[in-house]
Structures are given as structure tokens and as C-alpha cells.
Design an enzyme around this catalytic site. Structure first.
Site, PDB file in Angstrom:
ATOM      1  N   ARG A   1     -16.587   3.532 -38.493  1.00 34.99           N
ATOM      2  CA  ARG A   1     -14.890   2.745 -37.713  1.00 34.99           C
ATOM      3  C   ARG A   1     -14.568   1.616 -37.971  1.00 34.99           C
ATOM      4  NH1 ARG A   1     -15.752   3.756 -31.473  1.00 34.99           N
ATOM      5  NH2 ARG A   1     -17.538   2.428 -30.569  1.00 34.99           N
TER       6      ARG A   1
ATOM      7  N   GLN B   1      -3.992  -5.193 -25.388  1.00 35.63           N
ATOM      8  CA  GLN B   1      -3.090  -6.440 -24.944  1.00 35.63           C
ATOM      9  C   GLN B   1      -3.833  -4.956 -23.566  1.00 35.63           C
ATOM     10  OE1 GLN B   1       0.254  -6.452 -26.369  1.00 35.63           O
ATOM     11  NE2 GLN B   1      -0.795  -8.238 -27.524  1.00 35.63           N
ATOM     12  N   TRP B   2      -2.842  -3.826 -24.086  1.00 31.97           N
ATOM     13  CA  TRP B   2      -2.442  -2.805 -22.680  1.00 31.97           C
ATOM     14  C   TRP B   2      -4.102  -3.204 -21.095  1.00 31.97           C
ATOM     15  CZ3 TRP B   2       0.797   1.243 -23.819  1.00 31.97           C
ATOM     16  CH2 TRP B   2       1.724   2.361 -22.021  1.00 31.97           C
ATOM     17  N   ILE B   3      -5.104  -2.639 -22.173  1.00 30.41           N
ATOM     18  CA  ILE B   3      -6.597  -2.389 -21.653  1.00 30.41           C
ATOM     19  C   ILE B   3      -7.012  -3.775 -20.363  1.00 30.41           C
ATOM     20  CG2 ILE B   3      -7.934  -3.642 -23.203  1.00 30.41           C
ATOM     21  CD1 ILE B   3      -8.209  -0.022 -21.390  1.00 30.41           C
TER      22      ILE B   3
ATOM     23  N   HIS C   1       3.202  -3.693 -11.426  1.00 31.22           N
ATOM     24  CA  HIS C   1       3.008  -4.820 -11.869  1.00 31.22           C
ATOM     25  C   HIS C   1       2.851  -5.125 -13.533  1.00 31.22           C
ATOM     26  CE1 HIS C   1       0.776  -8.940 -11.560  1.00 31.22           C
ATOM     27  NE2 HIS C   1       0.020  -7.766 -12.555  1.00 31.22           N
TER      28      HIS C   1
ATOM     29  N   THR D   1       0.796  -1.075  -0.086  1.00 27.24           N
ATOM     30  CA  THR D   1      -0.250  -0.199   0.221  1.00 27.24           C
ATOM     31  C   THR D   1       0.867   1.411  -0.370  1.00 27.24           C
ATOM     32  OG1 THR D   1      -0.706  -1.105   2.112  1.00 27.24           O
ATOM     33  CG2 THR D   1      -2.449  -0.554   1.072  1.00 27.24           C
TER      34      THR D   1
ATOM     35  N   ARG E   1       4.718  -6.812 -18.475  1.00 30.79           N
ATOM     36  CA  ARG E   1       4.740  -6.252 -19.957  1.00 30.79           C
ATOM     37  C   ARG E   1       5.919  -5.655 -20.522  1.00 30.79           C
ATOM     38  NH1 ARG E   1       0.592  -8.067 -22.055  1.00 30.79           N
ATOM     39  NH2 ARG E   1      -1.349  -7.747 -21.276  1.00 30.79           N
TER      40      ARG E   1
HETATM   41  C1  LIG Z   1       2.431 -12.326 -21.849  1.00 32.70           C
HETATM   42  C2  LIG Z   1       1.737 -12.315 -22.025  1.00 32.70           C
HETATM   43  C3  LIG Z   1       0.334 -13.488 -22.773  1.00 32.70           C
HETATM   44  C4  LIG Z   1      -0.511 -13.343 -22.238  1.00 32.70           C
HETATM   45  N1  LIG Z   1      -2.263 -14.234 -23.334  1.00 32.70           N
HETATM   46  C5  LIG Z   1      -3.109 -14.019 -23.257  1.00 32.70           C
HETATM   47  C6  LIG Z   1      -4.177 -14.255 -23.986  1.00 32.70           C
HETATM   48  O1  LIG Z   1      -3.814 -14.926 -24.864  1.00 32.70           O
HETATM   49  N2  LIG Z   1      -5.093 -14.695 -24.028  1.00 32.70           N
HETATM   50  C7  LIG Z   1      -5.830 -13.809 -22.465  1.00 32.70           C
HETATM   51  O2  LIG Z   1      -6.573 -13.342 -22.541  1.00 32.70           O
HETATM   52  N3  LIG Z   1      -5.311 -12.963 -21.495  1.00 32.70           N
HETATM   53  C8  LIG Z   1      -3.496 -12.526 -22.080  1.00 32.70           C
HETATM   54  N4  LIG Z   1      -2.978 -12.477 -21.161  1.00 32.70           N
HETATM   55  C9  LIG Z   1      -3.366 -10.736 -20.488  1.00 32.70           C
HETATM   56  C10 LIG Z   1      -2.719 -11.288 -18.950  1.00 32.70           C
HETATM   57  O3  LIG Z   1      -4.211 -12.739 -18.615  1.00 32.70           O
HETATM   58  C11 LIG Z   1      -3.970 -10.867 -18.160  1.00 32.70           C
HETATM   59  O4  LIG Z   1      -4.971  -9.893 -18.311  1.00 32.70           O
HETATM   60  C12 LIG Z   1      -3.129  -9.356 -18.031  1.00 32.70           C
HETATM   61  O5  LIG Z   1      -1.872  -9.680 -18.202  1.00 32.70           O
HETATM   62  C13 LIG Z   1      -4.278  -8.064 -16.441  1.00 32.70           C
HETATM   63  O6  LIG Z   1      -2.600  -8.550 -15.867  1.00 32.70           O
HETATM   64  P1  LIG Z   1      -3.807  -8.541 -14.183  1.00 32.70           P
HETATM   65  O7  LIG Z   1      -5.425  -9.500 -14.543  1.00 32.70           O
HETATM   66  O8  LIG Z   1      -2.081  -9.226 -13.159  1.00 32.70           O
HETATM   67  O9  LIG Z   1      -3.719  -6.967 -13.453  1.00 32.70           O
HETATM   68  P2  LIG Z   1      -4.424  -5.874 -13.553  1.00 32.70           P
HETATM   69  O10 LIG Z   1      -5.718  -6.582 -14.453  1.00 32.70           O
HETATM   70  O11 LIG Z   1      -3.995  -4.579 -13.299  1.00 32.70           O
HETATM   71  O12 LIG Z   1      -4.748  -6.215 -11.788  1.00 32.70           O
HETATM   72  C14 LIG Z   1      -3.946  -6.256 -11.107  1.00 32.70           C
HETATM   73  C15 LIG Z   1      -4.044  -7.441 -10.171  1.00 32.70           C
HETATM   74  O13 LIG Z   1      -5.047  -7.149  -9.119  1.00 32.70           O
HETATM   75  C16 LIG Z   1      -6.341  -7.857  -8.826  1.00 32.70           C
HETATM   76  N5  LIG Z   1      -7.188  -7.969  -9.569  1.00 32.70           N
HETATM   77  C17 LIG Z   1      -7.498  -7.110 -10.506  1.00 32.70           C
HETATM   78  N6  LIG Z   1      -8.924  -7.978 -11.172  1.00 32.70           N
HETATM   79  C18 LIG Z   1      -9.284  -8.630 -10.578  1.00 32.70           C
HETATM   80  C19 LIG Z   1     -10.241  -9.498 -10.511  1.00 32.70           C
HETATM   81  N7  LIG Z   1     -11.721  -9.106 -11.261  1.00 32.70           N
HETATM   82  N8  LIG Z   1     -10.160  -9.908  -9.589  1.00 32.70           N
HETATM   83  C20 LIG Z   1      -9.122 -10.533  -9.220  1.00 32.70           C
HETATM   84  N9  LIG Z   1      -7.781  -9.949  -8.639  1.00 32.70           N
HETATM   85  C21 LIG Z   1      -8.414  -8.890  -9.865  1.00 32.70           C
HETATM   86  C22 LIG Z   1      -5.180  -9.570  -9.653  1.00 32.70           C
HETATM   87  O14 LIG Z   1      -4.644  -9.724  -8.254  1.00 32.70           O
HETATM   88  C23 LIG Z   1      -4.232  -8.826 -10.761  1.00 32.70           C
HETATM   89  O15 LIG Z   1      -2.942  -9.412 -10.518  1.00 32.70           O
HETATM   90  C24 LIG Z   1      -1.155 -12.148 -21.419  1.00 32.70           C
HETATM   91  C25 LIG Z   1      -0.705 -11.293 -21.030  1.00 32.70           C
HETATM   92  C26 LIG Z   1       0.530 -11.609 -20.525  1.00 32.70           C
HETATM   93  C27 LIG Z   1       1.496 -10.657 -20.144  1.00 32.70           C
END
Ligand SMILES: Cc1cc2nc3c(=O)[nH]c(=O)nc-3n(C[C@H](O)[C@H](O)[C@H](O)COP(=O)(O)OP(=O)(O)OC[C@H]3O[C@@H](n4cnc5c(N)ncnc54)[C@H](O)[C@@H]3O)c2cc1C
Length: 302
Positions: free
Chosen positions: A179, A96-98, A201, A76, A206
Site C-alpha cells: 500500500r 487534515q481531518w485527522i 469547532h 458542555t 474547515r
Molecule cells: C487553515 C488551516 C491550516 C493549517 N495548517 C497547518 C499546517 O501547516 N501544519 C500543521 O501541522 N497543521 C496545520 N493545521 C492544523 C491545525 O494546526 C490544527 O491541528 C487543526 O486545525 C485541529 O485544530 P484543534 O487542535 O483546535 O482541534 P481538535 O484537535 O479537535 O481539538 C479541539 C480543541 O481541544 C483542545 N485540545 C485538543 N487536544 C489538545 C491537547 N493535546 N492539548 C491542549 N488542548 C487540546 C484545544 O482547545 C483544541 O482547540 C491547519 C489547520 C487549518 C484550519
């Protein structure tokens, strides 16, 4: 003096102030701009001292405290620092970013405005073969004529699509419908605000070699802003996250075997980390292969 009694001033970091409003080009038409930031390394320390009390100062200096917090995932205090960026990026990168849900986003709407004729045209060296090991990656270059052909096709298809887009708008089709004809290589733009912990994170995922190279170059620009605003926190992140290697239970057993003087292959066998398939052929993916890759990474100097 108790926390809150000391006079407070708004933190300002000269290196970060110089970045505000500066466009850093990324890909063919993209950019990253640091719009604003709140807090710095001192804000992390300030927040931590609320929980640990003023006595902390005598126990650890600021750098030591930040490194301790990051190492032990005391998250925190890092959320007290915020960043706001303006980013222009191709739609295929934006998708990917979103996926990172912990940021606040406001995106250009092509329901309201007309998309400019700007699409991402990769340089020839970025057009490479599908990776045999990583289904999501690319490896060695394709033949030059294949790369040239792909670029020519991309240019032709996107120009045709844009011409059709303009024709549809001209004919009175609503912008929100017109669009949909634009390819993913077209650019979008958004304000993106996120706290330091969630930004770290994002960067851990990334900046990683498994992420697509086109999002990695954006992550590298964001990382420079973090380094400017919070150099100590970024250094700790570099040491304890980017530069670290985690070991599974089996990998710990294999490491023990290595430390006893065994070869990596024997260590994998001892730990039950498979390196070959049932038909005797060497595996190209899987836990054993990944462990050997970790060892290779450790052998390589930084
Ligand atoms: C190399 C790579 C390959 C990927 N390939 C794919 C793919 O093939 N298909 C695909 O769909 N996605 C893919 N992704 C996306 C991946 O699965 C994640 O959605 C993305 O990296 C966001 O990560 P995150 O959820 O940890 O991040 P954030 O959304 O920023 O969340 C940060 C953290 O907050 C917590 N959090 C946020 N929201 C929630 C929730 N609703 N419930 C529980 N905990 C939560 C979790 O601890 C999470 O780690 C890929 C990502 C990478 C880096």
C-alpha cells in the site's frame, strides 16, 4: 417538577431521520453519510437546565437559552449531542481531518483489505495558481493546457502506481507494504463520531475560506446534518461564530478612529497597524491588511 422526574423519551428529529444512511457524494469518489445521532436542541436545553435549575424556563425560552449558551461559550450542554458519520475521502484530505483530535475514528485498513482503484481527480476549475498572498492557498485559474497536463499526469502516475500495487500483491508482497506505493489522491474511509461542540469547532475551521477547498466541501455536508439535528444550535453557531468578527486591541483602537470619521488608512496609522513596508511598498499580508479585509467583509452584505 424536578429534573429527572418527568418521563423521558428518546429524541428523534424527522429531518435528521430522513438523512440516516443517505450517501451524499463529495469530490469524485467520496461521500458523507449520517449513520446515527444522539440528542437534539432539546438535549442541550435539558443539560443546561440541570445546572441552571427549572426556573430557567420562565426566564428564557429554549432558543434564547441555546443562543445564550453559545454566545457565552458555556460548552458542555453542546457535548450532550453526538453525531456518527461514515466518510469516504482522499488520503490528502484525511490527513487534515485527522488533526481534529476530539473525535472517535475507525478507519479502513489497507493492511487487511485491498485499496480500490479510486483516486481524486480534481475538475479543471479546481486546478488554479498558487496564491501570492496565502502560501497555503490558490487563486486564479492556470492556463487550460496547464490544468489539462496536470490532470493527465495525475491519471498516468496513479494508474502506474496502482498497477505496481496490484503486481506487488500478486507477487506475494504483504498488503501493509504494498500500500505504501499508492499516492495521496487515493481514497480511505472511516466512521467518525464526535460531539456537537467539537463538531462546531471543526466546522468553524474547515468551513473557513483559509481551509483547503476539498475539505470545505466535506465540512459543508457535515453542516447540513447539524442543521437537521439541531437547527437552533446551528443558527446560533452561524450567527455568533461563522458570522462574527473579532477585534484585537489594536483593531478596537482603529475602529474607534473610524467611528470618529477617519479613513481606514488613518485608522490603521492611529492604531499602529502597518499597511506598508519600510521601503514604502504596500504590504500584502499582516495585521493592517487583515483589518482592512475584516472591514471589507463587514461592508459586504451577507
Ligand atoms: C487553515 C488551516 C491550516 C493549517 N495548517 C497547518 C499546517 O501547516 N501544519 C500543521 O501541522 N497543521 C496545520 N493545521 C492544523 C491545525 O494546526 C490544527 O491541528 C487543526 O486545525 C485541529 O485544530 P484543534 O487542535 O483546535 O482541534 P481538535 O484537535 O479537535 O481539538 C479541539 C480543541 O481541544 C483542545 N485540545 C485538543 N487536544 C489538545 C491537547 N493535546 N492539548 C491542549 N488542548 C487540546 C484545544 O482547545 C483544541 O482547540 C491547519 C489547520 C487549518 C484550519
Amino acid at each position: 417538577m424536578a429534573e429527572g422526574d418527568a418521563p423521558m423519551t428518546r429524541p428523534s428529529v424527522p429531518e435528521a431521520e430522513r438523512l440516516i444512511g443517505v450517501k451524499h457524494p463529495v469530490l469524485s469518489h467520496g461521500f458523507v453519510v449520517l449513520v446515527d445521532y444522539m440528542g437534539n436542541d432539546a438535549a442541550i436545553v435539558q443539560a443546561a437546565r440541570v445546572s441552571y435549575g427549572p426556573g430557567t424556563k420562565t426566564i428564557r425560552d429554549d432558543r434564547g437559552l441555546i443562543r445564550y449558551l453559545l454566545r457565552h461559550r458555556h460548552t458542555t450542554p453542546f457535548e450532550m449531542v453526538e453525531f456518527k458519520f461514515l466518510v469516504r475521502l482522499p488520503i490528502y484530505v484525511a490527513r487534515q481531518w485527522i488533526r481534529h483530535r476530539t473525535a472517535s475514528v475507525n478507519e479502513t485498513s489497507y493492511r487487511y483489505s485491498i485499496a480500490p482503484d479510486e483516486f481524486d481527480l480534481p475538475p479543471l476549475e479546481s486546478i488554479r495558481k498558487q496564491s501570492a498572498r496565502n502560501r497555503q492557498g490558490r487563486e486564479e485559474p492556470v492556463a487550460p493546457e496547464v490544468a489539462e497536463r496536470f490532470r493527465t499526469d495525475l491519471e498516468r502516475v496513479t494508474h502506474d502506481a496502482y498497477a505496481a500495487y496490484l503486481a506487488a500483491l500478486e507477487a506475494g508482497v504483504a498488503r501493509e507494504t504494498a500500500r505504501t506505493i499508492l499516492p495521496l489522491a487515493y481514497y480511505t474511509q472511516w466512521y467518525w463520531k464526535i460531539d456537537l461542540w467539537n463538531l462546531l469547532h471543526f466546522l468553524s475551521l474547515r468551513l473557513d475560506a483559509h481551509s483547503q477547498e476539498e475539505i470545505r466541501v466535506y465540512a459543508a455536508e457535515l453542516a447540513k446534518a447539524v442543521q437537521a439535528v439541531c437547527p437552533i444550535a446551528y443558527e446560533a453557531f452561524d450567527d455568533f461564530v461563522l458570522g462574527s468578527v473579532s477585534l484585537s486591541r489594536k483593531e478596537r483602537i482603529a475602529t474607534r478612529s473610524l467611528l470618529a470619521g477617519n479613513t481606514p488608512e488613518k485608522a490603521c496609522a492611529d492604531a499602529g497597524l502597518p499597511l506598508s513596508r519600510e521601503d514604502g511598498k504596500p504590504m500584502t499580508t499582516g495585521e493592517g491588511v487583515e483589518f482592512l479585509a475584516k472591514l471589507e467583509g463587514i461592508r459586504k452584505p451577507d
